[in-house]
Scaffold this active site. Structure first.
Site, short mmCIF file in Angstrom:
data_model
loop_
_atom_site.label_atom_id
_atom_site.label_comp_id
_atom_site.label_asym_id
_atom_site.label_seq_id
_atom_site.Cartn_x
_atom_site.Cartn_y
_atom_site.Cartn_z
N ALA A 118 0.84 -1.20 0.00
CA ALA A 118 0.00 0.00 0.00
C ALA A 118 0.87 1.25 0.00
O ALA A 118 2.02 1.24 0.47
CB ALA A 118 -0.92 -0.01 1.22
N ARG A 120 0.97 3.82 1.73
CA ARG A 120 1.42 4.35 3.01
C ARG A 120 2.65 3.60 3.55
O ARG A 120 3.27 4.03 4.51
CB ARG A 120 0.29 4.28 4.04
N TYR A 121 2.99 2.46 2.90
CA TYR A 121 4.11 1.67 3.39
C TYR A 121 5.38 1.82 2.54
O TYR A 121 6.46 1.44 2.98
CB TYR A 121 3.75 0.17 3.41
N ILE A 122 5.26 2.32 1.34
CA ILE A 122 6.42 2.37 0.45
C ILE A 122 6.85 3.82 0.24
O ILE A 122 6.05 4.76 0.40
CB ILE A 122 6.14 1.70 -0.91
#
Length: 869
Positions: A118, A120-122
């Site tokens: 997602a 928001r994680y990368i």
């Protein structure tokens, strides 16, 4: 709507508006929007609008650190009037191309098809390459964003063929674009060649690697085609490994296609294991008795191990879609880069001249104490006028007129700067500026050379690790019916005339594939070829049924038939090379009452001897005689044949099995595709008969004996020697031992008989390799050795260096000195022997020609029976 509602107060109808015109206008507006704003890239920077806006947003955010992709999406939404999902997908797509964006986190894997984590994680940031090549606000053309609050670039001033490096794919209204990715280094080298005035031809390169045939690429234009194959290696006789996959596929989709082909019976495998980690590796375990070479061909024929890609280079030029050749796109981008470099130089030149101008003004202002002239001035205008008057003597030396802004800047110089003014440092600064200006002027005069140096600098800085991944090959054509696994059984009901795979209670013919064609020859002398079916009527009284191989020149049919029109018994030998399916062909003269008396199908052109028995009432004196089929020529299926006898025949019996009249098969090796063939492509490796073998020596130091089946595969880059195997020949070899860093020479004979198994005859060290191999009687080598600091070239007869020993022996050291180069040269004795052999063959040919004038005298009765009169 009722008529009452349509009436106005005065009773008249409302004015109607036709919707056809509205549809036409709306459709054209929508089509133009999709083409220009979503699907097709601009030729200037090779980017779609969403990609351009993402890069612009990332440049605004750039501080050298990674940013969450979710933040980048939010920043991009100020410019891109669409949802966050489309922006997120576009960022991931850019990141996976590993050129403009540096990534951190799980960005997915294009090889396996795994999706990225997602947003928001990368995290991501612009690469150093992107910062250097893509952006320059001074040369960027700007426009207002969709809501008018921000400025965004019309196109980015990209000084690199980005469009061809990344590739692009998009579907618009009424058209599509598909530009394949090309190699980073080759594009730069191509641009350099264009600047030098040389033609160039760039070819795609895929991040997934694999093999590709670009013979029909057609410059990436419509109608072209690229065939891409997986790189497949044979680990052993039971396992093959897929090491690289075709562009556009994933390991999951590839495995699915293999399993489907196995379920349909096209290939026979036992298990597929995906071992992909850092590198792709799919292990395909074969069923017992299945040939690895045939299976590799079948994988290419029936699975996604080979895919065909149709490029379609479409770009936006002046707000219009244009179809171009990729070499034209490269030339356009190269010209654009040169123009951008010129603009940057001109901008820098203007900046330098302004700096020089102000430095000169500042020096004159301070050294000539012009600032003291303004002490008694009471108005601002008087101050400017005093400074302007003080500069009058120097104005002719300036490159432009001194304006009021220049005078104002002089008034802004601080007292501290005036008091600490150093004339020497000021002169040094002006000298540096003048030197740089001189360099800029030189580059402007030699703009092409400057552009070439720019590209060479890019190649040196960013080219490492971007070498070609896809290997360019010419592919051989794989006949699907040849490599298809035998997934069916063929049966025949001869009397009723049915042939098919569903007649399990009738006579079994052979194993076959559901792709095969079937040939039938009937008693009435008719021949027919048809596609294999479950049950197919092909005519009663079937004499011969088999799998039909189109163009098989080795299959020869021997036929004796009764001609119903004349009553003569005819004999013929013929081939069936090409036919129309389900069409009956007459093998006789087609007269009523004609029938087949004797028929054989011979896979290697064999010609038997038969005994012919005439009826007791025949008037011929000799009622039993032999006939040799080798005495007549092989002709086409439509030939009438020769007269065997004019008398009625009671029966015909086989007397002696025949041998082939076609001679051996000339086998050629095509080093481009690594395959054997009979089409005279490549080098002739020998004339082969039934049990003959092929000897292959590999650079890895292994030898292998194989059959001469045309389905065999050999890796061209690894083959050092391939020829017809002669067990009496001695193999002379020079190999490098990776352990001792020494060259060894050895001579040996092949002692093994196992086919399709590689035997290593050099040391096992991973750096060991085979340098030279020959089967000549007296092979000669030229060796360059280093004695001290001097190089010396020596020539040796290899048969004098060492005796013949076992194939496992390491051999003798080639030299105690450092060996710089080894070259195999043709032995003079061998050349002389070949000349003698060719002369002897010529003499034999002459004897054969003379031997043709032989005595053909036979008895008259026999001549009548043979139809000679």
């Amino acid at each position: 709507m009722s008529e009452e509602n349509d009436l106005t107060k005065d009773g008249s109808l409302h004015d109607s508006v036709p919707v056809t015109g509205m549809y036409k206008e709306w459709f054209l507006d929508y089509a133009s929007y999709v083409i220009l704003e979503r699907a097709v890239p601009a030729i200037e920077d090779g980017l779609k609008p969403v990609q351009r806006r993402i890069l612009h947003a990332m440049k605004e955010m750039d501080d050298g650190r990674f940013n969450k992709v979710a933040n980048i999406i939010g920043q991009s939404m100020q410019y891109h009037p669409h949802g966050d999902a489309s922006i997120g997908d576009a960022i991931v797509n850019l990141g996976q191309k590993e050129l403009l964006i540096e990534t951190q986190g799980n960005w997915g894997d294009i090889r396996t098809g795994d999706r990225a984590a997602a947003a928001r994680y990368i995290e991501a940031r612009l690469s150093k390459f992107a910062l250097e090549v893509v952006f320059n606000p001074q040369t960027t053309e700007w426009q207002l964003s969709y809501d008018g609050r921000k400025r965004e670039p019309v196109t980015l001033p990209v000084k690199f063929p980005l469009l061809l490096a990344q590739g692009v794919e998009g579907i618009a209204v009424g058209l599509s674009t598909k530009i394949l990715p090309h190699n980073f280094c080759e594009l730069i080298e191509g641009s350099i060649e264009i600047l030098k005035g040389n033609p160039t031809n760039v070819l795609p390169d895929f991040i997934t690697g694999g093999l590709a045939d670009f013979s029909e690429y057609n410059g990436g234009q419509r109608g072209g085609k690229v065939k891409v194959r997986a790189k497949i290696e044979e680990e052993d006789s039971k396992t093959i490994l897929i090491k690289e996959i075709p562009y556009g596929t994933t390991t999951d989709s590839l495995i699915d296609s293999i399993l489907k082909a196995n379920d349909k019976g096209k290939i026979k495998i036992k298990k597929v294991v995906d071992n992909t980690a850092k590198d792709v590796e799919i292990a395909v375990q074969l069923a017992p008795g299945v040939s690895p070479d045939v299976t590799i061909d079948a994988l290419y024929a029936f699975t996604d191990c080979e895919v065909s890609i149709s490029p379609n280079a479409c770009v936006i030029i002046d707000d219009k879609p244009v179809f171009l050749n990729v070499n034209d796109i490269l030339a356009y981008n190269t010209k654009q880069t040169k123009a951008l470099l010129k603009r940057e130089l001109e901008i820098r030149k203007a900046e330098l001249m302004e700096k020089l101008l102000f430095s000169s003004l500042e020096k004159i202002f301070i050294e000539n104490r012009i600032y003291r002239d303004i002490e008694e001035c009471t108005t601002w205008e008087a101050v400017l006028e005093a400074i302007d008057r003080g500069l009058d003597p120097y104005k002719p030396d300036f490159y432009r007129e001194i304006v009021q802004e220049d005078l104002i800047k002089l008034t802004e110089i601080r007292i501290k700067r005036i008091s600490k003014f150093d004339a020497f440092k000021a002169d040094e600064l002006m000298k540096r500026l003048q030197d740089e200006l001189k360099e800029v002027n030189y580059n402007l005069r030699h703009l092409t050379d400057f552009a070439i140096k720019y590209y060479e600098n890019l190649l040196a800085k960013y080219g490492k690790g971007r070498e070609r991944k896809t290997e360019i090959r010419a592919f051989d054509t794989i006949e699907a019916s040849v490599v298809a696994a035998n997934n069916a059984k063929l049966y025949v009901n001869r009397a009723d005339g049915f042939v098919g795979t569903g007649l399990k209670k009738d006579e079994f013919v052979c194993d076959c594939s559901d792709l095969d064609d079937i040939i039938v020859i009937r008693k009435d002398g008719k021949c027919m070829v048809s596609k294999i079916q479950e049950k197919n009527f092909m005519g009663k009284d079937i004499l011969h049924v088999a799998v039909f191989r189109k163009g098989d020149e080795r299959m020869v049919y021997n036929l004796i038939y009764l001609d119903g029109g004349s009553g003569r018994v005819m004999v013929k030998r013929f081939q069936v090379l090409a036919v129309t399916r389900d069409k009956e062909y007459d093998l006789t003269k087609g007269t009523k009452g004609s029938k087949t008396l004797y028929l054989t199908a011979n896979s290697n052109g064999e010609a038997e001897i038969v005994t012919v028995y005439l009826t007791q009432g025949a008037k011929a004196r000799v009622k039993v005689f032999d006939f040799d089929f080798s005495t007549i020529e092989i002709k086409g299926r439509g030939a009438g044949g020769n007269i065997l006898t004019r008398y009625p025949v009671r029966k015909i019996q086989l007397k002696m099995e025949g041998v082939s009249t076609l001679g051996g098969l000339d086998i050629y090796y095509d080093p481009i595709v690594g395959r054997l063939n009979t089409d005279q492509r490549g080098e002739l490796i020998g004339n082969f008969l039934g049990d003959d073998k092929v000897l292959v020596c590999y650079k890895t130091g292994e030898y292998e004996l194989t059959s001469f089946e045309l389905t065999n595969r050999y890796e061209p880059s690894n083959v050092l020697l391939i020829e017809k195997f002669d067990e009496d020949k001695v193999i002379s070899a020079i190999h490098f031992d990776g352990g001792t860093k020494t060259f060894y020479v050895k001579r040996f004979q092949i002692e093994t008989t196992t086919l399709n198994k590689k035997f290593n005859f050099i040391t096992d060290h991973k750096q060991s390799y085979l340098k030279v191999v020959s089967t000549e009687k007296q092979p000669q080598i030229s060796v360059k050795i280093l004695k001290g600091k001097e190089e010396e070239v020596m020539e040796y007869d290899m048969d004098m260096l060492i005796d013949v020993k076992g194939w496992k022996a390491i051999g003798n050291k080639l030299s105690s000195h450092e060996v710089k180069e080894i070259t195999l040269i043709q032995s003079k004795k061998s050349s002389q022997e070949e000349t003698v052999d060719s002369e002897e063959e010529a003499e034999d040919d002459e004897q054969i020609e003379v031997g043709k004038t032989i005595d053909l005298s036979v008895k008259k009765d026999d001549e009548e029976q043979l139809g000679l009169f």
